[in-house]
Design an enzyme around this catalytic site. Structure first.
Site, PDB file in Angstrom:
ATOM      1  N   ASN A 115       0.855  -1.180   0.000  1.00  0.00           N
ATOM      2  CA  ASN A 115       0.000   0.000   0.000  1.00  0.00           C
ATOM      3  C   ASN A 115       0.895   1.236   0.000  1.00  0.00           C
ATOM      4  OD1 ASN A 115       0.569   0.631   2.945  1.00  0.00           O
ATOM      5  ND2 ASN A 115      -0.446  -1.365   3.164  1.00  0.00           N
ATOM      6  N   PHE A 147      -5.415   3.267  13.842  1.00  0.00           N
ATOM      7  CA  PHE A 147      -5.526   4.272  12.797  1.00  0.00           C
ATOM      8  C   PHE A 147      -6.563   3.825  11.770  1.00  0.00           C
ATOM      9  CE2 PHE A 147      -1.821   5.990  14.629  1.00  0.00           C
ATOM     10  CZ  PHE A 147      -1.602   7.251  14.089  1.00  0.00           C
ATOM     11  N   ASP A 177      -4.684  -6.077   3.679  1.00  0.00           N
ATOM     12  CA  ASP A 177      -5.805  -6.931   4.060  1.00  0.00           C
ATOM     13  C   ASP A 177      -5.674  -8.338   3.491  1.00  0.00           C
ATOM     14  OD1 ASP A 177      -7.159  -4.913   5.507  1.00  0.00           O
ATOM     15  OD2 ASP A 177      -7.914  -4.061   3.632  1.00  0.00           O
ATOM     16  N   LYS A 225     -14.875   1.203  13.773  1.00  0.00           N
ATOM     17  CA  LYS A 225     -13.618   0.466  13.933  1.00  0.00           C
ATOM     18  C   LYS A 225     -13.162   0.498  15.382  1.00  0.00           C
ATOM     19  CE  LYS A 225      -8.948   0.117  11.985  1.00  0.00           C
ATOM     20  NZ  LYS A 225      -8.014   0.587  10.939  1.00  0.00           N
ATOM     21  N   LYS A 271      10.862 -16.248  -9.895  1.00  0.00           N
ATOM     22  CA  LYS A 271      10.218 -15.126 -10.561  1.00  0.00           C
ATOM     23  C   LYS A 271       9.266 -15.620 -11.647  1.00  0.00           C
ATOM     24  CE  LYS A 271      11.151 -11.035 -13.390  1.00  0.00           C
ATOM     25  NZ  LYS A 271      12.176 -10.212 -14.076  1.00  0.00           N
TER      26      LYS A 271
END
Length: 398
Positions: A209, A323, A278, A337, A288
């Site tokens: 992220n 957060f 998540d 939350k 690879k």
């Protein structure tokens, strides 16, 4: 950082005297009014003119030279100082102060000041490790004088060992702490997580992220400022390590979960500032993945553990902070939350707002409390918000 602060820098006759010029420059650039005192030996290594130019103030060397005003100068500087920094601090000045000797301008001014004094030792390894020098350091520390530990490495005397002048950012952090710490978390253990987890697809690709880790690092730095025993569990190596913080580096969500759980039981507060992915690939390819072998690629994802939920479920005495980075309905999602994860405090921000998103040095936040109380904060630096969060933790655990 040091706006309106008067900092006296004492420069001793060690070979690292030239590095003190960089320190003076940094202090002035950060808003400090800097005054320099050079010992006679220091003035033979680096010219006082250099420090005069960098500080913007007259430089003092000889206690009895150029008397042009009847305000005794060592007393005037001693009163002026918000903090004293001795860099480099030689065995000579440490021994003088440790034994009450005041026979030149620098030692006399140190004796006359009531400001905090920060020593930055830099010398030959054998000198630094000499039992007499170490005894003098311990004596001065017991009296409240502050010491910045020297680094190990190659020294000017062509030996390798402990005694190198520390990095400027380390010295600056000690000066900042000497000026601003209220010692609010002495004896408390604080755990902070930071950065975005990286979930491997193959040895060269991963899912992640946009989190930079800056917010978590700012919180850890603020906790260390208040004398906490701080552990920072970091998902990034891209940021400089905060001074006085124990570092644990992790890669993915499962490593992060293991690390924070290992620190959780005996901590007083845990701040989950890390952005946890998540989902992760259900299978990590050992080699690879070559695009020539695939016209298209489907990656099956599986859910990662909800680390914060798990911490909330087993919470006993800990003050737990989470957060929430949202793009709409920030307060509503934040309240939900906080309740679901059994938090004491949730920091919610709308990352769609300019200056509140990822990879910036500012944030715009709403602090949501367990009792439903909400505090809104305008755009500010992440360092400033970090201090606010630590103040709220102090209130919560005390």
């Amino acid at each position: 950082m040091f706006k309106d602060k008067h900092i006296v820098v004492g420069v001793c006759g060690g070979i690292a005297a030239y590095k003190a010029a960089g320190l003076v420059s940094q202090l002035r650039q950060n808003g400090a009014d800097v005054h320099c005192i050079l010992t006679e030996h220091a003035a033979k290594l680096v010219t006082p003119i250099t420090f005069g130019e960098l500080s913007g103030n007259d430089v003092t060397v000889d206690m009895f030279a150029n008397i042009n005003k009847w305000d005794v100068e060592h007393i005037a500087l001693a009163r002026l100082a918000d903090v004293f920094v001795i860099a480099p601090a030689t065995a000579d000045i440490i021994g003088k102060v440790g034994n009450g000797i005041a026979d030149d301008m620098l030692s006399t001014t140190i004796m006359a000041t009531k400001a905090k004094v920060v020593f930055v030792p830099s010398m030959n390894t054998n000198m630094y490790e000499n039992p007499i020098v170490q005894a003098n350091i311990r004596k001065l520390e017991s009296l409240g004088y502050i010491f910045v530990e020297p680094e190990s490495g190659h020294l000017a005397c062509n030996v390798t060992g402990k005694g190198r002048f520390p990095q400027l950012n380390v010295i600056m952090e000690h000066i900042y702490k000497a000026l601003y710490s209220k010692h609010l978390l002495k004896g408390k253990k604080i755990v902070v997580s930071a950065g975005g987890t990286q979930e491997d697809i193959d040895p060269v690709r991963y899912i992640s992220n946009r989190s930079s880790g800056k917010m978590g690092y700012s919180i850890a730095r603020a906790a260390a400022l208040e004398d906490a025993d701080v552990t920072l569990v970091s998902c990034t190596h891209a940021l400089p390590e905060p001074v006085g913080v124990h570092m644990i580096y992790v890669h993915d969500a499962r490593e992060l979960e293991k690390a924070v759980n290992a620190q959780y039981d005996d901590c007083d507060a845990l701040v989950m500032a890390a952005a946890v992915s998540d989902y992760r690939p259900a299978v990590r390819a050992e080699n690879k993945i070559k695009k020539e072998q695939h016209d298209h690629l489907n990656i099956e994802l599986t859910e990662n553990p909800d680390i914060l939920y798990g911490l909330g479920q087993k919470k006993t005495h800990q003050f737990l902070v989470g957060f929430a980075a949202e793009t709409r309905d920030v307060i509503e999602y934040g309240k939900a939350k906080l309740a679901k994860k059994n938090l004491n405090l949730l920091v919610a921000n709308d990352v769609a707002q300019q200056g509140a998103g990822f990879n910036v040095s500012t944030n715009i936040a709403a602090l949501i409390y367990k009792d439903g109380h909400i505090e809104q904060y305008p755009k500010m630096t992440k360092d400033d918000l970090g201090h606010i969060i630590i103040e709220k933790i102090v209130e919560g655990i005390n």
